[in-house]
Design a protein around this motif. Structure first.
Motif: not given
Length: 190
Positions: A85-88, A90-101
């Motif tokens: 995610p952008e907050q970390l 990253g580029p954002g714009g796609a799911p991330n590991a935290e969202q999958l969890l």
């Protein structure tokens, strides 16, 4: 936030007093819940080395490209691009590991809630489980941790009943069992 489903001075990740000692059937939920509710399921066997547990289902997934790449399952049902995610940074714009969890934890907890409520004869119309997964960091080193907040919506149940069922669902949720003592988990009612 809603009201906490636990009573007394319990800490996150502990067993609420109203849950301790209650027998509500086999001690599992998640994969196999639907089979149990239909009265079908695998024959009991000797297990697979994980105590007295029998493997009901095995999910397999692969990730490539660190936090910017793809995550796929062996059956092709899940094939996602993942990005930090952008907050970390990253580029954002796609799911991330935290969202999958968060999605997986919500689905597993919801299955447990449906099973426990169904055994108690409680109407689960409109039931929903929301989760928030936080990635936390301590200090300047690589000391990361995860926290999970679960919010249970059980609109057809009285508040006391909903609180009891949420506590029981937590104790029977395989994801909670997997993270107990290692992840800060809070459960509350909407």
């Amino acid at each position: 936030m809603g009201q906490d489903a636990r009573t007394g001075p319990e800490k996150r990740g502990t067993t609420a007093p109203e849950v301790q000692g209650r027998g509500v059937g086999p001690d599992y939920s998640g994969p196999g819940v639907e089979a149990e509710l239909r009265g079908a399921g695998p024959d009991t066997g000797t297990g697979s080395g994980a105590g007295d547990y029998e493997t009901l289902y095995t999910a397999r997934a692969s990730s490539g490209g660190d936090r910017t790449g793809r995550v796929t399952t062996d059956d092709g049902q899940l094939d996602l691009e993942v990005r930090a995610p952008e907050q970390l940074g990253g580029p954002g714009g796609a799911p991330n590991a935290e969202q999958l969890l968060a999605a997986a934890y919500a689905a597993c907890f919801h299955s447990s809630l449906e099973l426990i409520a169904g055994r108690s004869g409680v109407d689960t119309s409109g039931a929903r489980v929301d989760t928030a997964v936080e990635l936390r960091k301590r200090g300047k080193g690589d000391d990361y941790a995860i926290a999970v907040d679960v919010t249970v919506h059980l609109p057809e149940a009285e508040r006391d009943t909903a609180a009891r069922l949420a506590g029981q669902a937590q104790e029977h949720c395989p994801y909670f069992k997997a993270v107990r003592g290692n992840v800060d988990v809070g459960v509350q009612l909407a």
